[in-house]
Design an enzyme around this catalytic site. Sequence first.
Site, PDB file in Angstrom:
ATOM      1  N   GLU A 815       0.840  -1.231  -0.035  1.00 52.21           N
ATOM      2  CA  GLU A 815       0.048  -0.069  -0.122  1.00 52.21           C
ATOM      3  C   GLU A 815       0.918   1.370   0.058  1.00 52.21           C
ATOM      4  O   GLU A 815       1.005   2.047   0.978  1.00 52.21           O
ATOM      5  CB  GLU A 815      -0.806   0.020   1.128  1.00 52.21           C
ATOM      6  CG  GLU A 815      -2.067  -1.308   1.228  1.00 52.21           C
ATOM      7  CD  GLU A 815      -2.539  -1.554   2.445  1.00 52.21           C
ATOM      8  OE1 GLU A 815      -3.380  -2.521   2.375  1.00 52.21           O
ATOM      9  OE2 GLU A 815      -2.601  -0.954   3.403  1.00 52.21           O
ATOM     10  N   HIS A 909      -3.604   3.317   5.440  1.00 51.63           N
ATOM     11  CA  HIS A 909      -3.777   2.096   4.624  1.00 51.63           C
ATOM     12  C   HIS A 909      -4.083   2.501   2.998  1.00 51.63           C
ATOM     13  O   HIS A 909      -4.433   3.742   2.645  1.00 51.63           O
ATOM     14  CB  HIS A 909      -4.724   1.052   4.774  1.00 51.63           C
ATOM     15  CG  HIS A 909      -4.331   0.308   6.133  1.00 51.63           C
ATOM     16  ND1 HIS A 909      -3.989  -1.134   5.928  1.00 51.63           N
ATOM     17  CD2 HIS A 909      -3.979   0.822   7.433  1.00 51.63           C
ATOM     18  CE1 HIS A 909      -3.696  -1.354   7.306  1.00 51.63           C
ATOM     19  NE2 HIS A 909      -3.660  -0.521   8.097  1.00 51.63           N
ATOM     20  N   GLU A 994      -8.160   4.657   5.063  1.00 46.88           N
ATOM     21  CA  GLU A 994      -8.001   3.918   3.551  1.00 46.88           C
ATOM     22  C   GLU A 994      -7.997   4.930   2.578  1.00 46.88           C
ATOM     23  O   GLU A 994      -8.766   5.731   2.130  1.00 46.88           O
ATOM     24  CB  GLU A 994      -9.253   2.940   3.209  1.00 46.88           C
ATOM     25  CG  GLU A 994      -9.216   1.919   4.105  1.00 46.88           C
ATOM     26  CD  GLU A 994      -8.384   0.789   4.203  1.00 46.88           C
ATOM     27  OE1 GLU A 994      -7.764   0.711   3.255  1.00 46.88           O
ATOM     28  OE2 GLU A 994      -8.486  -0.300   4.893  1.00 46.88           O
TER      29      GLU A 994
HETATM   30 ZN   LIG Z   1      -3.865  -2.300   4.338  1.00 47.31          ZN
END
Ligand SMILES: [Zn+2]
Length: 1161
Positions: A815, A909, A994
């Site tokens: 990531e 993330h 995210e």
């Molecule tokens: Zn992740």
Amino acid sequence: MAEQEASGLQVLLSTLQSSCDKDVILNILGVLTDLLSLGTGRRIQYVISKGGSEALLQALTIAAQAKPPDHSTLLPLLRLLARVGQRDRKFGLKVQKSEATDIILSLARRNLGHHLHLIHCLWVLRVCASNVTTGATLGINGAMELLFKVISPYSKRHVRTVRAAIEALAALLKSKSNSRRAVHKGYLDELLRLYQDWHRNDLSNNYIYIRRGLLLCLKHITNIQLGRETFLGSRGMEILFTSVQDCLPCKNLDPIITTAIQILRKCYPKESLPLRSVTSSYGFPLPGNAKAEPLYEGSESDESDGEEDVEKYLENEDVENKYEDYDLETDVNRLRSQPGPDRPEEELGQYEAMCPELSQKFQVLEFESEEEKRLENRTESVPSIPSNFIPSAASVEQSNCKWRNQSGTEMGPDPGKKNFKVSPQCWMKEEKCRWDQSDEKRDSEEAAQDADSCEEEHPAGSHALALRPLPTDAAWYKKMFYPECEASGSSNPGERLESSDLVTKLLEKHQGDIPFHSPRFYMARARSVKSIPSYKDLAFPEFWGHQPPPHSKPLLERKHGVQRDKVLDDIRRLIQPGDVIGRTVFDLDEPSPPSPGVPGCLTFFSQFESGNLRKAIQVREFEYDLIMNADVNSNQHHQWFYFEVRGMKLAVSYRFNIINCEKFNSQFNYGMQPVLYSVKEALQGRPRWLRAGHDICYYKNHYRCRAATGGGMRGKFYYTLTFSIKFPHKDDVCYLAYHYPYTYSTMMSHLDLLEQNRNPKKVYWRQQTLCQTLGGNGCPVLTITAMPESKTGEDLEQFCNRPYVFLMARVHPGESNASWVMKGTLEFLVSSDPIAELLRKCFIFKIIPMLNPDGVINGNQRCSLSGDDLNRQWLTPNSQLHPTIYHAKGLLYYLRSLGRAPLVFCDYHGHSQKKNVFLYGCSVKETLWQAGCMVDTAVISEDVGYRTLPKILDKVAPAFVMNSCSFLVEKSRESTARVVVWKEMGVLRSYTMESTYCSCSHGLYKGVQLGTQELEEMGHKFCLALLILHLKSLPCSQKVMAQAALLLDLEEEITDRAQRRCSSSSLETDDEPPCVEEIDYNADSCSDGEEDFSELDQEIQECLSWVEEEREDEGATMGQTCSSKALRGIYISGQPAPSSAALPLHSTALGVYSGFESSPV
Ligand SMILES: [Zn+2]
């Protein structure tokens, strides 16, 4: 609907079942027909819910017994049954209960010569057969034999009947026992012959439905292994492949092409990946007694019926989900319980050293700034030393000292670690280290000695790492570096440059205009990286740096049929292998490739930080299959990719297929492109990663993981990511990656530069080492806040008492977007932006910018060297196996023990499936609601403060979307940082942030692919949001408030945002719409229209209208349909339903079909 209506319908239905009066039955059928011919499926559902199917079946049983059969009743009944039955999920069961299968079969048999009757029977047969059990019963009773009497080779006669028969057969073949029987009876070959015949003769494409129907039959038969084998044996692949080639130019043949390709993909013989073992090329012996999970690889014979595997897989998936859902989400007490600490209290003392800000006395404030100056002078001088390709040995070691003394030493060495370089004396000393001058000096000396001893251990030392060679033979290279040779026409520019000379030459060209990047610093850092393969090469992009392009790139528009073209090209390897080369040109497992330097062939390489190409196979002249390495000590997690490619031709489109992807879908199907870095472009002043590639798609391929490997069912299948690239230059060196790379050395050198560039009078900055990783790399932890305003007690107290914000990133190495967001956060935090200054006065930031350095270094996607997903270890991290998690949690425990648990915790993330940037948070209430639990609000009073930060972000950060956020505490996430910090540390605002790899669903970045600039902006806006959160949630001094009011023209931000919102009207759709083309060809949910009710409805409707026209032509009983309409009026208006005896219609009223026995279709 009103009660009265319900009772009206019920009266009609019960009358239908009980009445023997033909007129009454006909009238009721007429009413039902009219009722259901209008309106939507909801009406039919309503009739079903009132027992409509049973009533119709009962009426059929009675009507079929009549001698001679009365088709005026039977036909409308069958039509109704077909329409109602296809929408009744339990129709099969009801048919079996009423023993209607035999009735329907025998009706069909009796009417073989009468096409209108027959077609009605076939419709019902098809509907009955769509229930697998009923279908099997029908098959046993000879339904398929019957149908093969109807299905004929190409003919223009009775095509409707043939179509109905084929579609009924396709439904029957959904049953595996029927498919088996069909293969044994030779029907598969028969179907292939029929298909070929229709394909050859239907030149004007009038009978697409028949051709597709035959393909549907083949599609179902080939769901069983026996079917696939027979299909292959009967040259089915060649037949369908050839026919598809004929169909391709014609767009309205898509239904045929799609179905044929599904069959071709399914029947393509399954293979294992062309690897000796799927287990990672890189292994790592775990410390202590810990053992990696044994990686069992089953034998080839375990490979069983692919399709049945799919079913098992789906079942298991279900079981797994059920298991995961079973308690946490519904159990208030479990959600709210706070587990005790996972370690003894005494252990927390070691983390005191990691909070120097709490015991800082600042007697030496003045010294501090002088010291800073000294440091700056020292390091600033480094890049300007001419003719040194990297800082000289001394200066490197010095700069190493600088970080070494701050890092690596505050923590005790892990007892089991063999690579630990810090001497015990260092450790002892650091225990009492309080940043004072003499210690600082001693540290440097010791660390320098330490570095010397490193040198002895690795005699190759500074020469171990070299920049990847440049293409010295390329014309452009000679021109760029040896213009004089070029002029004299000399073909030999002399000896190949030594790596160090090359770098020197290069650095003369580097414009040094990339903020927070220094090639020298990068090299210095990269040299001390410890990787499993002991990297000897430096990739050019990280060395040279990346500058965001001036414009962001829109999402790539998906070309019609791009996937089917690619899939057909894959299948062509089997059918027309003439141009297939099949040569391995790169192999991590076989360091010297069998055929090195084949002319006209690309050269690959990946043994550098974050690189992970394992094998490259040249399939055709300009096509390569690529295999990514599995995560270290694992046999799965393939998604990230990063490799070098060279030796390309100009104006050629190269196709790359990454054939061992694992996710079931990808943003590559929704306009995302991989990124490309060209060395020549960089040297010409455009050093940047760019979105590149065309003809991109992602689909399931024919490779299978051998049974029982892959760490679970997910490993069963592989997917192909395919893209084509036209490289910008001939003989260039290019790099291709899943996403903008961000390596460990990039991060470390970035920290060096940040520290240098900060204003030490204003920014308090401490870089320490949280711990050493398994691989022996330091995991830095930063403390950033504002220096106290003065040495007065009040200011020092304010300094110490600032609330904490705890940020982390990159626990998942693949990531890399998370690192770019973190880069934005860090640069903003140390900047001289007045908002940053204020923010530093409000908080103490504890930041772990890379929680999984080893994973990043070794090119992993998800795990650490232990093969574990570190973000699933937070409940009980193991100090040996998961040191970074163990100590990050320890540091949090320590803060909590001081009553200083962070105000905000956020773990950065990347999300590979979704668009936007969003937060996952934790809420008991929302979890219970989602799980469908009744929540007594009196019992659960919850602070909704967890919603504030995402709401602010929604307003201030263009990439952030509140609607994408979720606050559920899923059992499957029980051991993630977010949930553990929320539960165990009691942090209300505990989040996972995210970030998409792709784009945003709305707002400013809708329709464009995010670049590093947008990601960095996100990190910076996150800081801004923290400041606003502080102002909203915490008591602030007047001074802070006044400063903030001046700085934050919130109103403006909000208006700005609102304007952008207005411009995007789309409603939030959380998940992607279904793919244009089916990624997975196994599932029966494939969009081939089989389950589309409207198709059969339309057939039935067309038949009706045709019949009605006929009737009107005959001039019979005009206006009688009106009567039924009148009756419907009564019915719908809810007036009391007339009793059966009183039905005001007589026999001919709705008997519109009488007399059609003689009308052929
Ligand atoms: Zn992740």
